[in-house]
Design an enzyme around this catalytic site. Structure first.
Site, PDB file in Angstrom:
ATOM      1  N   TYR A 138       0.847  -1.184   0.201  1.00 55.83           N
ATOM      2  CA  TYR A 138      -0.220  -0.012   0.040  1.00 55.83           C
ATOM      3  C   TYR A 138       0.752   1.182  -0.024  1.00 55.83           C
ATOM      4  O   TYR A 138       0.650   2.383   0.336  1.00 55.83           O
ATOM      5  CB  TYR A 138      -0.876  -0.017   1.218  1.00 55.83           C
ATOM      6  CG  TYR A 138      -1.867  -1.050   1.176  1.00 55.83           C
ATOM      7  CD1 TYR A 138      -2.006  -1.878   0.183  1.00 55.83           C
ATOM      8  CD2 TYR A 138      -2.824  -1.438   2.278  1.00 55.83           C
ATOM      9  CE1 TYR A 138      -3.147  -3.055   0.309  1.00 55.83           C
ATOM     10  CE2 TYR A 138      -3.789  -2.103   2.510  1.00 55.83           C
ATOM     11  CZ  TYR A 138      -3.740  -3.238   1.646  1.00 55.83           C
ATOM     12  OH  TYR A 138      -4.679  -4.331   1.506  1.00 55.83           O
ATOM     13  N   LYS A 189       5.451 -14.375   2.200  1.00 60.90           N
ATOM     14  CA  LYS A 189       5.201 -15.274   1.082  1.00 60.90           C
ATOM     15  C   LYS A 189       6.508 -15.399   0.463  1.00 60.90           C
ATOM     16  O   LYS A 189       6.637 -15.126  -0.687  1.00 60.90           O
ATOM     17  CB  LYS A 189       4.029 -14.705   0.274  1.00 60.90           C
ATOM     18  CG  LYS A 189       3.733 -15.505  -1.050  1.00 60.90           C
ATOM     19  CD  LYS A 189       3.028 -16.827  -0.442  1.00 60.90           C
ATOM     20  CE  LYS A 189       2.545 -17.622  -1.786  1.00 60.90           C
ATOM     21  NZ  LYS A 189       1.966 -19.007  -1.096  1.00 60.90           N
ATOM     22  N   ASP A 222      -0.709 -18.077   2.968  1.00 64.09           N
ATOM     23  CA  ASP A 222      -1.733 -19.044   2.553  1.00 64.09           C
ATOM     24  C   ASP A 222      -2.056 -19.964   3.657  1.00 64.09           C
ATOM     25  O   ASP A 222      -3.156 -20.306   4.232  1.00 64.09           O
ATOM     26  CB  ASP A 222      -1.626 -19.676   1.274  1.00 64.09           C
ATOM     27  CG  ASP A 222      -0.241 -19.952   0.954  1.00 64.09           C
ATOM     28  OD1 ASP A 222       0.758 -19.685   1.664  1.00 64.09           O
ATOM     29  OD2 ASP A 222      -0.104 -20.482  -0.159  1.00 64.09           O
ATOM     30  N   ASP A 246      -4.014  -7.036   6.361  1.00 61.97           N
ATOM     31  CA  ASP A 246      -5.081  -6.773   6.252  1.00 61.97           C
ATOM     32  C   ASP A 246      -6.092  -7.852   6.116  1.00 61.97           C
ATOM     33  O   ASP A 246      -7.263  -7.824   6.588  1.00 61.97           O
ATOM     34  CB  ASP A 246      -5.242  -5.797   4.965  1.00 61.97           C
ATOM     35  CG  ASP A 246      -6.461  -4.682   4.715  1.00 61.97           C
ATOM     36  OD1 ASP A 246      -7.166  -5.091   5.507  1.00 61.97           O
ATOM     37  OD2 ASP A 246      -6.637  -4.435   3.648  1.00 61.97           O
ATOM     38  N   ASP A 250      -9.105  -9.484   8.736  1.00 59.92           N
ATOM     39  CA  ASP A 250     -10.712  -9.444   8.453  1.00 59.92           C
ATOM     40  C   ASP A 250     -11.173 -11.086   8.759  1.00 59.92           C
ATOM     41  O   ASP A 250     -12.063 -11.374   9.218  1.00 59.92           O
ATOM     42  CB  ASP A 250     -11.066  -9.212   6.951  1.00 59.92           C
ATOM     43  CG  ASP A 250     -11.572  -7.840   6.736  1.00 59.92           C
ATOM     44  OD1 ASP A 250     -10.973  -7.041   7.633  1.00 59.92           O
ATOM     45  OD2 ASP A 250     -12.255  -7.463   6.032  1.00 59.92           O
TER      46      ASP A 250
HETATM   47 MG    MG Z   1      -9.273  -4.075   5.726  1.00 58.39          MG
END
Ligand code: MG
Ligand code: NAI
Length: 358
Positions: A138, A189, A222, A246, A250
């Site tokens: 980001y 990763k 993963d 992020d 969630d």
């Molecule tokens: Mg989020």
């Protein structure tokens, strides 16, 4: 009397419903606890402000916010504006402008709430996800060329710097060291992403030497998603990149019962700038304006803010009040299977703070 000046930025959608609820709870808490007071200043920045002024916040917005002790944020996002415009125009501008590089996301199953995981051990799970919040995927680095043409290209370049990775790694190791299990999982990763993620692994190994009390391990993102579902009790503190954390947080919120309870803090650990606390969820187009948003994620975020302000006792009282309401189960919002609206949940938490029965 300790005095804390808070900038309240409800933003859009249900942010305008849950932030006032949290301010109500904070006022009740300050009155009950004594010793400190909260002065909140309201800023109407967000998508409505954009429609009136052509920008999400004033050009000198960061200068205005800088003197505050903390920022309590709701959410941004509007059904009629592009998400990248609203997010970058307000929330990410504050996160990046104030170098809030550590994003902390505690998750556990509150008493009385049910996780969608069958066979969860009685102790449930208790996680702290530390998200790198200033660079990575980001960073905003990239661009588009040949717009609309068949040969159009877009790049979205992840930026990982030694300074950026080292500071978040130190924050995460220190956070793990301060928790009972002293266990840190470093998520990357690095099998497929051979540059930035390998740098993460190398820096983790270096920083680990500064924290001999912490047991640490590596996990690919993963595999981490699967582990959070299959062996949630094996996880404690987690550190991951901006994008990976992020997504994982969630998942964490959903596994704890609902995104509506999940809190977060965007922290500048050096305190050179104010830190910002907010629920994890967005502006929730489907329920905005109905007064039924779950305010618990914002209450828990307010507790993180109190801890950051040095009000650990008040933070613990707020968490205890939230837990009393979830355990009793009589005043739960719709996303937790109840029928209470935002005002009723707020009143129940205020009653618990004041030692009354709702
Ligand atoms: Mg989020
Ligand atoms: P969302 O988090 O707004 O909603 C996802 C789902 O969870 C919806 O069904 C919503 O009703 C439910 N939900 C979320 N919070 C809830 C609460 N407190 N109580 C009850 N139900 C709740 O995510 P979505 O739909 O992807 O995004 C909507 C807008 O919010 C977009 O514009 C997006 O860019 C923005 N957004 C902003 C964030 C922020 O400001 N930090 C974070 C995430 C999304």
């Amino acid at each position: 009397m300790r005095h804390h000046r808070i900038a309240a930025i409800p933003g859009d959608g249900i942010g305008k419903e849950v932030v006032p609820a949290a301010l109500e709870v904070l006022t009740a808490l300050a009155a009950r606890e004594g010793g400190f007071s909260i002065e909140a200043t309201h800023f109407d920045w967000g998508s409505d402000y954009y429609r009136a002024h052509g920008k999400m916040m004033p050009d000198d917005g960061l200068t205005t916010l800088k003197p505050f002790d903390s920022i309590l944020f709701g959410a941004v996002g509007d059904p009629n504006l592009p998400d990248d415009l609203t997010l970058w125009g307000l929330r990410l501008k504050i996160c990046q402008g104030f170098d809030q590089y550590a994003n902390i996301r505690p998750t556990r199953v509150l008493p009385g709430l049910q996780s969608p995981l069958r066979d969860l051990p009685p102790e449930g799970f208790d996680w702290l996800i530390v998200r790198e919040n200033s660079e990575g995927e980001y960073a905003g680095h990239g661009g588009r060329a040949h717009r609309g043409h068949p040969e159009e290209i877009a790049t979205e370049t992840s930026i990982f710097t030694r300074a950026g990775v080292t500071r978040i790694m130190r924050y995460a190791f220190a956070a793990a060291a301060a928790r009972p299990r002293k266990l840190l999982t470093v998520v990357t990763k690095s099998n497929a992403q051979r540059h930035g993620m390998v740098l993460w692994d190398e820096i983790a190994a270096d920083v680990a030497r500064e924290f001999p009390s912490v047991t640490w391990q590596k996990e690919l993102v993963d595999a981490m998603a699967a582990r959070m579902v299959r062996r949630p009790e094996s996880v404690d503190t987690v550190v991951a990149t901006n994008l990976h954390a992020d997504i994982l947080s969630d998942l964490a919120g959903a596994l704890a019962g609902s995104l509506g309870v999940a809190p977060t803090g965007n922290v500048n650990p050096e305190r050179a700038f104010p830190s910002m606390f907010e629920p994890i969820h967005g502006s929730a187009f489907d329920i905005m304006g109905k007064g039924i948003a779950n305010p618990i994620g914002t209450f828990w975020s307010a507790a993180l803010m109190l801890e950051h302000l040095g009000e650990a006792k008040a933070a613990a009282s707020l968490i205890a009040a939230i837990e009393k309401v979830t355990l009793e189960g009589r005043t739960l919002p719709a996303d937790l299977g109840g029928s209470a609206n935002t005002a009723a949940v707020t009143a129940a938490v205020v009653a618990a703070i004041e030692g009354r029965n709702a």
